[in-house]
Design a protein around this motif. Structure first.
Motif, short mmCIF file in Angstrom:
data_model
loop_
_atom_site.label_atom_id
_atom_site.label_comp_id
_atom_site.label_asym_id
_atom_site.label_seq_id
_atom_site.Cartn_x
_atom_site.Cartn_y
_atom_site.Cartn_z
N PRO A 4 45.46 15.29 67.41
CA PRO A 4 46.35 16.02 68.32
C PRO A 4 46.64 17.45 67.90
N ASP A 5 46.73 17.73 66.58
CA ASP A 5 47.00 19.10 66.16
C ASP A 5 45.79 20.00 66.41
N ALA A 6 44.58 19.45 66.22
CA ALA A 6 43.37 20.20 66.52
C ALA A 6 43.28 20.46 68.02
N TYR A 7 43.60 19.47 68.80
CA TYR A 7 43.59 19.62 70.26
C TYR A 7 44.60 20.69 70.70
N ALA A 8 45.78 20.70 70.08
CA ALA A 8 46.81 21.69 70.42
C ALA A 8 46.30 23.10 70.11
N PHE A 9 45.65 23.27 68.96
CA PHE A 9 45.06 24.57 68.61
C PHE A 9 44.01 24.99 69.64
N ILE A 49 35.23 14.11 79.56
CA ILE A 49 35.40 15.45 79.01
C ILE A 49 36.37 16.25 79.86
N GLU A 50 36.85 17.37 79.31
CA GLU A 50 37.79 18.21 80.06
C GLU A 50 37.65 19.67 79.68
N GLU A 51 38.09 20.55 80.59
CA GLU A 51 38.20 21.98 80.31
C GLU A 51 39.54 22.18 79.61
N LEU A 101 29.08 15.43 74.32
CA LEU A 101 30.52 15.43 74.56
C LEU A 101 30.95 14.17 75.29
N SER A 102 30.19 13.79 76.30
CA SER A 102 30.56 12.63 77.11
C SER A 102 30.49 11.34 76.32
N ARG A 103 29.61 11.28 75.33
CA ARG A 103 29.45 10.06 74.52
C ARG A 103 30.37 10.04 73.30
N GLY A 104 30.99 11.16 73.01
CA GLY A 104 31.84 11.23 71.82
C GLY A 104 31.08 11.63 70.57
N ASN A 117 35.91 16.50 74.35
CA ASN A 117 35.88 15.14 74.86
C ASN A 117 37.32 14.61 74.88
N ASN A 118 37.58 13.62 75.68
CA ASN A 118 38.95 13.15 75.90
C ASN A 118 39.56 12.47 74.69
N GLU A 119 38.74 12.02 73.75
CA GLU A 119 39.25 11.28 72.61
C GLU A 119 40.02 12.15 71.62
N ILE A 120 39.64 13.43 71.50
CA ILE A 120 40.21 14.27 70.46
C ILE A 120 41.71 14.49 70.64
N GLN A 121 42.19 14.40 71.89
CA GLN A 121 43.61 14.58 72.13
C GLN A 121 44.44 13.52 71.40
N GLU A 122 43.88 12.31 71.27
CA GLU A 122 44.59 11.23 70.59
C GLU A 122 44.23 11.15 69.11
N THR A 123 42.97 11.39 68.78
CA THR A 123 42.54 11.22 67.39
C THR A 123 42.89 12.42 66.51
#
Length: 292
Positions: A241-246, A109-111, A82-85, A233-239
């Motif tokens: 966003p709809d998956a992150y929202a789900f 990474i984040e909760e 997760l930390s490495r992406g 991981n922190n990247e998914i929020q930008e790459t």
């Protein structure tokens, strides 16, 4: 006649060029579409509790248009990924036990969401050990246990917690580590002949449906009721966003997870089928998680 032939050749050449141009445009469009279909990687630890939420998330993410892959690893390696992406999502983070990973990789990474807030865990014994109801009751009977407590794989952070517990309670035992299945098999062999045995247990898990066992009281408060969370991981929020929202809206009950584990482990129903059944029976819940 020459003019007619020349005109026909010119027309054919134009048609050829136009045709090639259209094929090139279509090919470029197909390549662009393939590039747009992003891959999301889900980390999967060797715990039965990880399987149902991971399978449900995979089906929903695929329905959203993503390619989804699963990567098998122990807990420590999952958090490193997760930390490495290398891994985007882990559906089965246990807290506060996994706080150490969040602190270590807090920059990457984040909760992201709470799956279910109250998951009991601790040392368990069979109910026929009537005089053992607390971890303190193990003091003095260690020889009856072959001076062993059975735990899960060494890469799990709970392994360190149990070693700390052994030291804190001054128990003359050694933790014997193996896979979840290996631990259960060792405990089953002891329970079949009603020998004393202590091992690590948690909900959700079929062990509480299959065996007559009880969680030992922990007067020192080393074991805490766990909260199970989705980690990204922190990247998914930008790459994505709809998956992150789900994933941010994700939640599921511990009873549902335990019921699915029983179907997968005991009834041998394929995990994908069990996950799809849950989705079909909880479409309102799914729509809510998708923000619909």
């Amino acid at each position: 006649m020459k003019k007619v032939v020349l005109t026909m050749m010119t027309a054919l050449l134009v048609m050829f060029i136009v045709g090639c141009s259209q094929q090139s445009d279509e090919a470029n469009g197909d390549e662009a579409g393939a590039e747009e279909k992003q891959t999301i990687t889900l980390g999967v630890t060797p715990w039965t509790s990880t399987v149902p939420p991971t399978e449900i998330a995979q089906i929903i993410l695929e329905d959203m248009g993503y390619n989804v892959e699963q990567t098998q690893a122990d807990a420590g390696s999952t958090y490193i990924g997760l930390s490495r992406g290398d891994i985007d999502v882990f559906m089965d983070g246990w807290f506060p036990v996994h706080d150490v990973y969040i602190e270590k990789y807090s920059d990457t990474i984040e909760e992201t969401a709470v799956s279910y807030p109250e998951a009991d865990s601790g040392l368990v014994v069979p109910t026929y050990m009537e005089d053992v109801n607390s971890i303190e009751d193990l003091k003095g009977i260690e020889a009856n246990l072959s001076n062993e407590i059975y735990g899960i794989e060494e890469g799990a952070s709970i392994t360190g917690e149990i070693d700390g517990l052994i030291e804190s309670y001054e128990l003359d035992v050694t933790q014997v580590n193996s896979s979840e299945g290996g631990m259960i098999a060792q405990a089953m062999r002891k329970m079949e002949s009603e020998e004393p045995v202590v091992f690590y247990g948690w909900r959700p898990h079929t062990m509480f449906n299959k065996f007559d066992i009880k969680v030992l009281e922990d007067p020192k408060g080393i074991f805490e009721t766990a909260s199970v969370k989705v980690i990204t991981n922190n990247e998914i929020q930008e790459t994505a966003p709809d998956a992150y929202a789900f994933l941010s809206n994700w939640s599921i009950s511990i009873d549902d997870v335990e019921e699915m584990i029983v179907k997968i482990e005991e009834e041998e129903i394929p995990a994908e089928e069990v996950a799809q059944e849950w989705i079909d029976n909880n479409q309102d819940k799914v729509d809510e998680m998708l923000g619909e």
